[in-house]
Design an enzyme around this catalytic site. Structure first.
Site, PDB file in Angstrom:
ATOM      1  N   ILE A  15       9.039  63.680  33.381  1.00  0.00           N
ATOM      2  CA  ILE A  15       8.453  62.090  32.885  1.00  0.00           C
ATOM      3  C   ILE A  15       7.186  62.651  32.596  1.00  0.00           C
ATOM      4  O   ILE A  15       6.896  61.101  31.920  1.00  0.00           O
ATOM      5  CB  ILE A  15       8.419  61.672  35.196  1.00  0.00           C
ATOM      6  CG1 ILE A  15       8.525  60.289  34.808  1.00  0.00           C
ATOM      7  CG2 ILE A  15       7.343  61.435  35.523  1.00  0.00           C
ATOM      8  CD1 ILE A  15       8.656  58.920  35.630  1.00  0.00           C
ATOM      9  N   GLY A  36       6.400  68.709  43.569  1.00  0.00           N
ATOM     10  CA  GLY A  36       6.803  68.472  42.648  1.00  0.00           C
ATOM     11  C   GLY A  36       6.444  67.528  41.441  1.00  0.00           C
ATOM     12  O   GLY A  36       5.343  68.022  40.838  1.00  0.00           O
ATOM     13  N   ASP A  38       4.489  64.720  41.372  1.00  0.00           N
ATOM     14  CA  ASP A  38       3.021  65.354  41.835  1.00  0.00           C
ATOM     15  C   ASP A  38       2.226  65.889  40.675  1.00  0.00           C
ATOM     16  O   ASP A  38       0.857  65.684  40.511  1.00  0.00           O
ATOM     17  CB  ASP A  38       3.068  64.657  42.992  1.00  0.00           C
ATOM     18  CG  ASP A  38       1.559  64.331  43.850  1.00  0.00           C
ATOM     19  OD1 ASP A  38       0.443  63.638  42.597  1.00  0.00           O
ATOM     20  OD2 ASP A  38       1.332  64.474  45.012  1.00  0.00           O
ATOM     21  N   GLY A 123      12.946  64.480  46.870  1.00  0.00           N
ATOM     22  CA  GLY A 123      12.905  66.261  46.854  1.00  0.00           C
ATOM     23  C   GLY A 123      12.257  66.524  47.653  1.00  0.00           C
ATOM     24  O   GLY A 123      13.102  67.142  48.887  1.00  0.00           O
TER      25      GLY A 123
HETATM   26  P1  ADP Z   1       8.949  63.397  47.354  1.00  0.00           P
HETATM   27  O1  ADP Z   1       7.992  63.955  48.113  1.00  0.00           O
HETATM   28  O2  ADP Z   1       8.613  61.626  47.226  1.00  0.00           O
HETATM   29  O3  ADP Z   1      10.414  63.564  48.109  1.00  0.00           O
HETATM   30  P2  ADP Z   1       9.258  65.101  44.806  1.00  0.00           P
HETATM   31  O4  ADP Z   1       8.218  65.195  43.926  1.00  0.00           O
HETATM   32  O5  ADP Z   1       9.289  66.284  45.675  1.00  0.00           O
HETATM   33  O6  ADP Z   1       8.739  63.385  46.006  1.00  0.00           O
HETATM   34  O7  ADP Z   1      10.843  64.804  44.491  1.00  0.00           O
HETATM   35  C1  ADP Z   1      11.023  63.343  43.559  1.00  0.00           C
HETATM   36  C2  ADP Z   1      11.968  63.506  42.664  1.00  0.00           C
HETATM   37  O8  ADP Z   1      11.257  64.117  41.493  1.00  0.00           O
HETATM   38  C3  ADP Z   1      12.948  64.768  42.834  1.00  0.00           C
HETATM   39  O9  ADP Z   1      13.956  64.292  42.448  1.00  0.00           O
HETATM   40  C4  ADP Z   1      12.272  65.690  42.448  1.00  0.00           C
HETATM   41  O10 ADP Z   1      13.874  66.788  41.306  1.00  0.00           O
HETATM   42  C5  ADP Z   1      11.360  65.042  40.502  1.00  0.00           C
HETATM   43  N1  ADP Z   1      11.133  65.757  40.143  1.00  0.00           N
HETATM   44  C6  ADP Z   1      10.488  66.810  40.008  1.00  0.00           C
HETATM   45  N2  ADP Z   1       9.313  67.073  38.650  1.00  0.00           N
HETATM   46  C7  ADP Z   1       9.971  66.302  38.116  1.00  0.00           C
HETATM   47  C8  ADP Z   1       9.370  65.847  36.961  1.00  0.00           C
HETATM   48  N3  ADP Z   1       8.602  66.252  36.139  1.00  0.00           N
HETATM   49  N4  ADP Z   1       9.941  65.047  36.125  1.00  0.00           N
HETATM   50  C9  ADP Z   1      11.321  63.434  36.735  1.00  0.00           C
HETATM   51  N5  ADP Z   1      11.303  64.203  37.983  1.00  0.00           N
HETATM   52  C10 ADP Z   1      10.534  65.177  38.867  1.00  0.00           C
END
Ligand code: ADP
Length: 174
Positions: A15, A36, A38, A123
């Site tokens: 993203i 993740g 964030d 995630g």
């Molecule tokens: P949460 O704490 O809300 O679960 P995460 O970041 O751990 O947040 O995960 C949320 C989703 O984002 C997961 O499906 C993960 O695979 C996805 N994700 C992680 N990095 C990226 C990225 N760079 N672009 C898009 N999606 C991502």
């Protein structure tokens, strides 16, 4: 899927590289960065992002707050805090739906007409993908039906093939 002049699709990718008016961040309640998506957003946006985030005083689960996009292609970031999955009977679905509604409200407020949204809570927060995809798609569909023309395009940005399959199945079920 097309509803009320808005196209909604699931796409696979990172993203932070995507050229939407705004992207949504699956943040934690401190809004000061984490793992993740964030962490990826904070690294790509650069250190000015956390300076702006510090002024926001955190964010409650189910709510959303907007910042600028800094070094990202996206002009705005909408930070929302998803629920941690605790078995599904602790208000998780309603809180996750609220994340999507609040994120779309903030996106309208900053004038974004194209929006990329990751799979919030699926995630580190452990929300089952198929259940989360259904909440996401159903909530977005109702929102855009009620506000025809507010958005041109909404992309559900999936990081891997498993997420893409789950979101495409949810889109087909609407
Ligand atoms: P949460 O704490 O809300 O679960 P995460 O970041 O751990 O947040 O995960 C949320 C989703 O984002 C997961 O499906 C993960 O695979 C996805 N994700 C992680 N990095 C990226 C990225 N760079 N672009 C898009 N999606 C991502």
């Amino acid at each position: 899927m097309h509803i009320g002049g808005t196209s909604i699709e699931a796409v696979k990718g990172d993203i932070v590289t995507m050229e939407f008016d705004a992207i949504v961040n699956a943040a934690n309640s401190s809004l000061l960065g984490g793992g993740g998506v964030d962490g990826a957003i904070h690294r790509a946006a650069g250190p000015d992002l956390v300076h702006e985030c510090r002024l926001l005083g955190g964010c409650k689960t189910g709510q959303a707050k907007a910042t600028k996009g800094y070094r990202l292609p996206a002009k705005h970031i909408i930070h929302t805090v998803g629920p941690v999955w605790r078995g599904g009977e602790n208000g998780e679905a309603e809180l996750l739906a609220s994340c999507y509604r609040e994120s779309l409200d903030r996106a309208i407020e900053v004038g974004a007409r194209t929006l990329g949204i990751p799979a919030i809570s699926t995630g580190i927060y452990g929300y089952p993908l198929d259940k989360a995809a259904k909440v996401a798609v159903d909530t977005i569909a109702i929102f855009v039906r009620d506000r025809p023309g507010a958005f041109k395009h909404i992309a559900l940005v999936c990081f891997d093939a498993k997420a893409l399959t789950a979101f495409n199945a949810a889109l087909e079920a609407v």
